[in-house]
Design a protein around this motif. Structure first.
Motif, short mmCIF file in Angstrom:
data_model
loop_
_atom_site.label_atom_id
_atom_site.label_comp_id
_atom_site.label_asym_id
_atom_site.label_seq_id
_atom_site.Cartn_x
_atom_site.Cartn_y
_atom_site.Cartn_z
N GLY A 31 -14.16 5.97 13.30
CA GLY A 31 -14.41 4.64 12.53
C GLY A 31 -15.33 3.77 13.52
O GLY A 31 -16.15 4.34 14.12
N LYS A 32 -14.90 2.54 13.55
CA LYS A 32 -15.65 1.67 14.55
C LYS A 32 -15.51 1.63 15.90
O LYS A 32 -14.52 2.22 16.22
N GLN A 46 -0.58 7.63 2.65
CA GLN A 46 -1.86 6.68 2.11
C GLN A 46 -0.91 5.11 2.19
O GLN A 46 -1.55 4.50 2.73
N ASP A 50 -2.74 2.08 4.12
CA ASP A 50 -2.73 0.97 3.30
C ASP A 50 -2.27 -0.07 4.16
O ASP A 50 -2.51 -1.50 4.05
N ILE A 53 -4.81 -1.06 6.57
CA ILE A 53 -5.98 -1.92 6.19
C ILE A 53 -5.54 -3.30 5.98
O ILE A 53 -6.28 -4.17 6.44
N ARG A 81 -9.15 10.68 -1.08
CA ARG A 81 -8.51 9.03 -1.14
C ARG A 81 -8.08 8.61 0.21
O ARG A 81 -8.75 7.55 0.50
N LYS A 84 -11.44 8.77 2.52
CA LYS A 84 -12.35 7.57 1.92
C LYS A 84 -11.92 6.31 2.42
O LYS A 84 -12.79 5.24 2.93
N ALA A 85 -10.52 5.92 2.37
CA ALA A 85 -10.06 4.51 2.52
C ALA A 85 -10.27 4.35 4.14
O ALA A 85 -10.56 3.19 4.51
N ILE A 87 -12.81 5.71 6.11
CA ILE A 87 -14.11 5.62 6.38
C ILE A 87 -14.62 4.07 5.88
O ILE A 87 -15.48 3.46 6.58
N GLU A 88 -14.25 3.97 4.78
CA GLU A 88 -14.50 2.55 4.04
C GLU A 88 -14.29 1.38 4.88
O GLU A 88 -14.94 0.36 4.91
N HIS A 89 -13.16 1.55 5.66
CA HIS A 89 -12.55 0.13 6.48
C HIS A 89 -12.84 0.54 8.13
O HIS A 89 -12.45 -0.47 8.93
N GLY A 90 -13.69 1.38 8.13
CA GLY A 90 -14.02 1.64 9.50
C GLY A 90 -12.63 2.01 10.69
O GLY A 90 -12.99 1.62 11.92
#
Length: 251
Positions: A31-32, A46, A50, A53, A81, A84-85, A87-90
């Motif tokens: 991630g970041k 998940q 969540d 995030i 899923r 993806k979550a 990666i999308e939020h780093g």
């Protein structure tokens, strides 16, 4: 802290290169690059993602991560899923499986011993310095019922007790998580009881026939405390912001 530096710090502490495991240990999903806020938990479910995030965290550190040997390699469905979550939020995902079980101070086995007030005497697997099953003794002998009660109080969960051993329990072996099959090794070494997280149908017969008490104390319940302790170590040594999130799991 740089995300690769954090991996190096964790690798130096836990020495995953010394242990043959069923999954990759270390940084599993990148991630970041800058990590200031970390969420720790038992499993990278998940629900944990969540919560991470929602907390705007930079990294998740778990005992049970991804990419297990024998699982389908395709990234689809539930696996898609989750990844993806992240990666999308780093969010960086770090996972340490067996290295976190066996660490002599911060490991799951070590922390369970502390909770149950067991003096650790060594590994059950002779000649293996990284034995994932260990043994020890209580300062004073316990009855089978007293050990069950101690487990329930320490882990906030009633264990399943198969009474197959002597009236009094002084020596005990244990392996957090899914280590029920070490019961035979424990019996061979003359221990009074063995504790693990799970139980199989065959384990009941083994306990009765081998003359040893068996306690199934919960896979999740027995493996909460290593990753929690690891997060607390990061706070003390590197001044990171770390929070442990316990996603309920009755197993």
């Amino acid at each position: 802290m740089n995300h690769l530096k954090l991996e190096a710090v964790l690798n130096e502490l836990l020495s995953p290169h010394l242990i043959k495991d069923y999954c990759p240990n270390g940084l599993q999903v990148e991630g970041k690059s800058e990590v200031k806020k970390v969420i720790t938990g038992v499993t990278a479910s998940q629900a944990l993602i969540d919560r991470a995030i929602e907390a705007q965290t930079d990294a998740i550190l778990v005992h049970h991560g991804y990419f297990w040997k024998g699982e389908p390699s395709e990234i689809r469905g539930m696996k898609f899923r989750r990844i993806k979550a992240l990666i999308e939020h780093g969010i960086n995902l770090y996972a340490y499986h067996l290295p976190l079980d066996v660490h002599p101070q911060l490991g799951n086995n070590a922390k369970l011993a502390e909770l149950l007030e067991i003096e650790v005497l060594g590994g059950l697997e002779a000649g293996n310095p990284q034995s994932v099953s260990v043994y020890g003794q209580f300062e004073q002998s316990l009855t089978g019922e007293e050990l069950a009660s101690r487990l329930a109080i320490a882990l906030h969960r009633e264990p399943l007790h198969i009474p197959g051993g002597p009236t009094e329990i002084k020596t005990v072996g244990w392996c957090t998580g899914g280590g029920q099959d070490f019961i035979e090794l424990a019996a061979q070494q003359g221990l009074d009881a063995f504790i693990s997280g799970e139980i199989s149908e065959r384990t009941v017969h083994s306990a009765r026939e081998l003359g040893i008490h068996y306690y199934s104390a919960g896979h999740h319940a027995t493996e909460r405390y290593g990753v929690k302790a690891l997060g607390e170590w990061l706070v003390q040594e590197y001044d990171l912001e770390v929070s442990f999130i316990d996603i309920d799991n009755p197993v």
